[in-house]
Design a protein around this motif. Structure first.
Motif, PDB file in Angstrom:
ATOM      1  N   GLU A   1       0.449  -1.285   0.186  1.00  0.00           N
ATOM      2  CA  GLU A   1      -0.274   0.046   0.071  1.00  0.00           C
ATOM      3  C   GLU A   1       1.091   0.881  -0.103  1.00  0.00           C
ATOM      4  OE1 GLU A   1      -2.806  -0.051   3.312  1.00  0.00           O
ATOM      5  OE2 GLU A   1      -3.521  -1.806   2.262  1.00  0.00           O
ATOM      6  N   ASN A   2       2.093   1.020   0.470  1.00  0.00           N
ATOM      7  CA  ASN A   2       3.845   1.875   0.631  1.00  0.00           C
ATOM      8  C   ASN A   2       3.990   2.338  -0.275  1.00  0.00           C
ATOM      9  OD1 ASN A   2       2.565   3.589   3.299  1.00  0.00           O
ATOM     10  ND2 ASN A   2       2.154   1.930   3.659  1.00  0.00           N
ATOM     11  N   ARG A   3       4.628   1.396  -1.262  1.00  0.00           N
ATOM     12  CA  ARG A   3       5.995   1.867  -2.093  1.00  0.00           C
ATOM     13  C   ARG A   3       5.387   2.336  -3.536  1.00  0.00           C
ATOM     14  NH1 ARG A   3       8.830  -0.411  -6.420  1.00  0.00           N
ATOM     15  NH2 ARG A   3      11.059  -0.744  -5.785  1.00  0.00           N
ATOM     16  N   ASP A   4       3.738   2.170  -3.865  1.00  0.00           N
ATOM     17  CA  ASP A   4       4.033   3.024  -4.374  1.00  0.00           C
ATOM     18  C   ASP A   4       3.346   4.523  -4.506  1.00  0.00           C
ATOM     19  OD1 ASP A   4       4.247   0.256  -6.532  1.00  0.00           O
ATOM     20  OD2 ASP A   4       1.731   0.636  -6.463  1.00  0.00           O
ATOM     21  N   MET A   5       3.519   5.373  -3.680  1.00  0.00           N
ATOM     22  CA  MET A   5       3.267   6.495  -3.208  1.00  0.00           C
ATOM     23  C   MET A   5       4.787   6.996  -3.556  1.00  0.00           C
ATOM     24  SD  MET A   5       1.298   6.319   0.361  1.00  0.00           S
ATOM     25  CE  MET A   5       1.249   7.948   0.253  1.00  0.00           C
ATOM     26  N   LEU A   6       6.193   6.135  -4.015  1.00  0.00           N
ATOM     27  CA  LEU A   6       7.564   6.063  -4.396  1.00  0.00           C
ATOM     28  C   LEU A   6       7.552   6.962  -5.835  1.00  0.00           C
ATOM     29  CD1 LEU A   6       9.025   4.629  -0.873  1.00  0.00           C
ATOM     30  CD2 LEU A   6       8.635   7.707  -1.392  1.00  0.00           C
ATOM     31  N   MET A   7       7.738   8.537  -5.998  1.00  0.00           N
ATOM     32  CA  MET A   7       8.041   8.391  -7.505  1.00  0.00           C
ATOM     33  C   MET A   7       9.107   8.504  -8.033  1.00  0.00           C
ATOM     34  SD  MET A   7       5.002   8.939  -7.839  1.00  0.00           S
ATOM     35  CE  MET A   7       5.184   9.052  -9.525  1.00  0.00           C
ATOM     36  N   GLU A   8      10.545   8.205  -7.194  1.00  0.00           N
ATOM     37  CA  GLU A   8      11.955   8.157  -7.455  1.00  0.00           C
ATOM     38  C   GLU A   8      12.628   7.233  -7.015  1.00  0.00           C
ATOM     39  OE1 GLU A   8      13.142  12.886  -6.368  1.00  0.00           O
ATOM     40  OE2 GLU A   8      14.449  11.419  -5.239  1.00  0.00           O
ATOM     41  N   ASP A   9      12.882   6.016  -8.257  1.00  0.00           N
ATOM     42  CA  ASP A   9      13.970   5.190  -8.498  1.00  0.00           C
ATOM     43  C   ASP A   9      14.750   4.923  -7.492  1.00  0.00           C
ATOM     44  OD1 ASP A   9      13.088   4.964 -10.399  1.00  0.00           O
ATOM     45  OD2 ASP A   9      14.931   5.155 -12.153  1.00  0.00           O
ATOM     46  N   LEU A  10      15.412   6.273  -6.513  1.00  0.00           N
ATOM     47  CA  LEU A  10      15.814   5.809  -5.365  1.00  0.00           C
ATOM     48  C   LEU A  10      15.162   5.958  -4.059  1.00  0.00           C
ATOM     49  CD1 LEU A  10      18.872   6.445  -4.183  1.00  0.00           C
ATOM     50  CD2 LEU A  10      18.254   9.047  -3.541  1.00  0.00           C
ATOM     51  N   GLY A  11      14.187   6.154  -4.389  1.00  0.00           N
ATOM     52  CA  GLY A  11      13.276   6.645  -2.666  1.00  0.00           C
ATOM     53  C   GLY A  11      12.610   4.950  -2.263  1.00  0.00           C
ATOM     54  N   LYS A  12      12.580   4.042  -4.492  1.00  0.00           N
ATOM     55  CA  LYS A  12      11.972   2.964  -3.889  1.00  0.00           C
ATOM     56  C   LYS A  12      13.212   2.446  -3.524  1.00  0.00           C
ATOM     57  CE  LYS A  12       8.565   3.264  -7.804  1.00  0.00           C
ATOM     58  NZ  LYS A  12       7.739   3.106  -8.449  1.00  0.00           N
ATOM     59  N   SER A  13      14.134   2.156  -4.267  1.00  0.00           N
ATOM     60  CA  SER A  13      15.081   1.491  -3.895  1.00  0.00           C
ATOM     61  C   SER A  13      15.853   2.054  -2.060  1.00  0.00           C
ATOM     62  CB  SER A  13      16.462   1.951  -3.804  1.00  0.00           C
ATOM     63  OG  SER A  13      17.892   1.667  -4.225  1.00  0.00           O
ATOM     64  N   LEU A  14      16.128   2.535  -1.647  1.00  0.00           N
ATOM     65  CA  LEU A  14      16.172   2.837  -0.626  1.00  0.00           C
ATOM     66  C   LEU A  14      14.990   2.267   0.713  1.00  0.00           C
ATOM     67  CD1 LEU A  14      17.457   6.546   0.234  1.00  0.00           C
ATOM     68  CD2 LEU A  14      18.548   4.660   0.201  1.00  0.00           C
ATOM     69  N   PHE A  15      13.289   2.317   0.562  1.00  0.00           N
ATOM     70  CA  PHE A  15      12.199   1.298   0.183  1.00  0.00           C
ATOM     71  C   PHE A  15      12.875   0.688   0.741  1.00  0.00           C
ATOM     72  CE2 PHE A  15       8.494  -0.392   0.270  1.00  0.00           C
ATOM     73  CZ  PHE A  15       7.570   0.332   1.398  1.00  0.00           C
ATOM     74  N   ASP A  16      13.356   0.300   0.042  1.00  0.00           N
ATOM     75  CA  ASP A  16      13.652  -1.991  -0.483  1.00  0.00           C
ATOM     76  C   ASP A  16      14.601  -1.914   0.897  1.00  0.00           C
ATOM     77  OD1 ASP A  16      12.003  -2.282  -2.593  1.00  0.00           O
ATOM     78  OD2 ASP A  16      12.599  -2.053  -3.901  1.00  0.00           O
ATOM     79  N   ASP A  17      15.651  -1.746   0.550  1.00  0.00           N
ATOM     80  CA  ASP A  17      16.553  -1.489   1.934  1.00  0.00           C
ATOM     81  C   ASP A  17      16.193  -1.741   3.444  1.00  0.00           C
ATOM     82  OD1 ASP A  17      18.404  -2.174  -0.474  1.00  0.00           O
ATOM     83  OD2 ASP A  17      18.934   0.126  -0.260  1.00  0.00           O
ATOM     84  N   TYR A  18      15.335  -0.401   3.595  1.00  0.00           N
ATOM     85  CA  TYR A  18      14.485  -0.725   4.654  1.00  0.00           C
ATOM     86  C   TYR A  18      13.838  -1.750   4.949  1.00  0.00           C
ATOM     87  CZ  TYR A  18      12.115   1.025   8.836  1.00  0.00           C
ATOM     88  OH  TYR A  18      11.906   1.199   9.959  1.00  0.00           O
ATOM     89  N   ILE A  19      12.761  -2.406   3.776  1.00  0.00           N
ATOM     90  CA  ILE A  19      12.357  -2.932   3.952  1.00  0.00           C
ATOM     91  C   ILE A  19      13.103  -4.486   4.480  1.00  0.00           C
ATOM     92  CG2 ILE A  19      10.787  -4.738   2.882  1.00  0.00           C
ATOM     93  CD1 ILE A  19       9.331  -2.071   3.702  1.00  0.00           C
ATOM     94  N   SER A  20      14.461  -5.096   3.752  1.00  0.00           N
ATOM     95  CA  SER A  20      14.701  -6.522   3.722  1.00  0.00           C
ATOM     96  C   SER A  20      15.870  -5.922   5.177  1.00  0.00           C
ATOM     97  CB  SER A  20      15.432  -6.118   2.558  1.00  0.00           C
ATOM     98  OG  SER A  20      15.389  -6.197   1.399  1.00  0.00           O
ATOM     99  N   TYR A  21      16.334  -4.800   5.168  1.00  0.00           N
ATOM    100  CA  TYR A  21      16.386  -5.041   7.096  1.00  0.00           C
ATOM    101  C   TYR A  21      14.914  -5.812   7.986  1.00  0.00           C
ATOM    102  CZ  TYR A  21      17.365  -1.780  11.112  1.00  0.00           C
ATOM    103  OH  TYR A  21      17.451  -1.259  12.520  1.00  0.00           O
ATOM    104  N   LEU A  22      13.637  -4.749   7.927  1.00  0.00           N
ATOM    105  CA  LEU A  22      12.855  -5.131   8.509  1.00  0.00           C
ATOM    106  C   LEU A  22      13.242  -6.716   9.318  1.00  0.00           C
ATOM    107  CD1 LEU A  22      10.566  -2.253   7.945  1.00  0.00           C
ATOM    108  CD2 LEU A  22      12.680  -2.198   9.762  1.00  0.00           C
ATOM    109  N   LYS A  23      12.684  -6.961   8.061  1.00  0.00           N
ATOM    110  CA  LYS A  23      12.943  -8.878   8.024  1.00  0.00           C
ATOM    111  C   LYS A  23      13.422  -9.119   8.471  1.00  0.00           C
ATOM    112  CE  LYS A  23       9.446  -8.876   3.413  1.00  0.00           C
ATOM    113  NZ  LYS A  23       9.719  -9.302   2.113  1.00  0.00           N
ATOM    114  N   ASN A  24      15.603  -8.523   8.423  1.00  0.00           N
ATOM    115  CA  ASN A  24      16.118  -9.106   9.211  1.00  0.00           C
ATOM    116  C   ASN A  24      16.182  -9.511  10.517  1.00  0.00           C
ATOM    117  OD1 ASN A  24      17.238 -10.934   7.229  1.00  0.00           O
ATOM    118  ND2 ASN A  24      18.308  -8.862   6.037  1.00  0.00           N
ATOM    119  N   LEU A  25      15.804  -8.516  11.667  1.00  0.00           N
ATOM    120  CA  LEU A  25      15.573  -7.868  12.259  1.00  0.00           C
ATOM    121  C   LEU A  25      15.244  -9.111  13.219  1.00  0.00           C
ATOM    122  CD1 LEU A  25      13.601  -4.452  12.742  1.00  0.00           C
ATOM    123  CD2 LEU A  25      16.625  -5.095  12.798  1.00  0.00           C
TER     124      LEU A  25
END
Length: 384
Positions: free
Chosen positions: A360-384
């Motif tokens: 529901e939230n990833r598509d709210m980001l327009m820039e590729d950099l934003g989506k990349s950092l979003f994905d990195d944060y999600i991967s980080y959370l999954k490994n906590l």
């Protein structure tokens, strides 16, 4: 240009367009709604504000002998009591959660701990004094000045002796960058500070802040091992003590939009994967929107639980926060879905709910950099 038009343009520029919510919304965040007739009327505070900028703050007094039911208000100014400072922050939080950037809120203390919301309402520009209107203009103009954001943090933890299993006084390891929180405990007429704070030097980038944190983490772990101490990082390790992972920002506008970005895009997903959450902390010191103005022309974000234990791997978190704040005017916020608010305050979590938030939230980001950092944060959370 009229002040109303200036305010509307300001909100469009910072992408803050959320609809006002009713006072009942506060119950979703575990607030009590009451009236001025409950408890002592002298323990009330009335706040008028534009975002987090105070336009006025007043305390209640008893009425005259012949009008004992009357509430008289006097300016608090500088000589405020500690509980009044707490009530002012509480009132500002209520305005934030109901999306009322120009409004008035009355709150009161009932008993020793409970705080009740008495009234909250939007106010019109015409209801402001000339001085207050000029102050709002000043705030809008101040936010248009662009300066380099600074980043800081203070991470709380407690120390336990590995042999005796007792919590230790925080000053055993304190230095300029290892301090202790204001919370105290008294034992045998001695005052103890049980909560340690890790305070890295401020930085101009999150990469630099992470390096400062890593240095302190290594120093702290080394000293703790020397004294046979363990770091305790549960958000509510014992009794009335709560541990937070506070983020500090300098030279940045202090608006509802900036805080909403952190609530929506950082805290909610963090909470959905947190291993040992504390309902008590989330319903008090860790409520969504819990912030405080700092001395560096910015604010302190106090919602997250301590993440001291994650310092070695937390760079994706820090880079994501940096991107959100540096691109705050490019990202549109929206009302946080009720299911995520409910999950936050009731400790609900799970992979399905987490994936729903991501989708529901990833598509709210327009820039590729934003989506990349979003994905990195999600991967980080999954490994906590």
């Amino acid at each position: 240009m009229s002040l109303k038009k200036e305010i509307d343009d300001f909100h469009k520029n910072i992408k803050y367009q959320l609809p006002k919510q009713s006072i009942s919304t506060l119950q979703d965040h575990k607030f009590q709604i009451g009236t001025s007739n409950v408890g002592n009327r002298r323990n009330m505070v009335k706040v008028k504000a534009f975002h987090y900028a105070l336009l006025s703050s007043k305390r209640s007094k008893h009425g005259t002998l012949f009008r004992s039911d009357e509430i008289i208000w006097e300016d608090i100014e500088q000589n405020q009591y500690y509980f009044e400072k707490e009530l002012i922050e509480f009132a500002l939080l209520c305005l934030y959660l109901t999306n009322i950037p120009l409004g008035e809120c009355i709150v009161k203390r009932v008993g020793k701990k409970d705080i009740v919301v008495v009234r909250i309402q939007e106010i019109m520009v015409e209801q402001l004094t000339n001085t207050q209107q000029e102050f709002v203009r000043y705030e809008i103009q101040k936010h248009s000045i662009r300066r380099g954001i600074t980043f800081g943090a203070d991470l709380e933890l407690m120390l336990k002796n590995e042999k005796s299993k007792k919590f230790m006084n925080a000053d055993i390891l304190t230095s300029n960058e290892f301090g202790f929180d204001q919370a105290i405990a008294v034992n045998n007429h001695q005052v103890f500070h049980p909560i340690v704070e890790i305070r890295p030097k401020p930085a101009v980038t999150m990469v630099e802040l992470h390096m400062n944190l890593l240095t302190l983490y290594q120093q702290f772990e080394s000293q703790a091992a020397k004294y046979q101490l363990s770091a305790i990082t549960d958000p509510n390790p014992i009794g009335r003590f709560f541990l937070g992972g506070h983020l500090h920002f300098g030279n940045i506008p202090f608006t509802f939009q900036h805080v909403r970005l952190l609530d929506q895009f950082v805290t909610i997903p963090f909470a959905l994967v947190e291993r040992n959450p504390s309902v008590l902390r989330r319903q008090s010191y860790g409520r969504l929107g819990s912030v405080r103005e700092n001395d560096f022309q910015g604010f302190e974000y106090r919602v997250l639980p301590t993440w001291y234990q994650h310092i070695p791997s937390c760079l994706p978190l820090l880079l994501w926060v940096e991107y959100l704040l540096k691109n705050s005017e490019e990202i549109t916020t929206r009302l946080i879905d009720q299911k995520f608010i409910k999950a936050y305050y009731n400790q609900e979590k799970g992979e399905k709910l987490f994936d729903q938030w991501v989708n529901e939230n990833r598509d709210m980001l327009m820039e590729d950099l934003g989506k990349s950092l979003f994905d990195d944060y999600i991967s980080y959370l999954k490994n906590l």
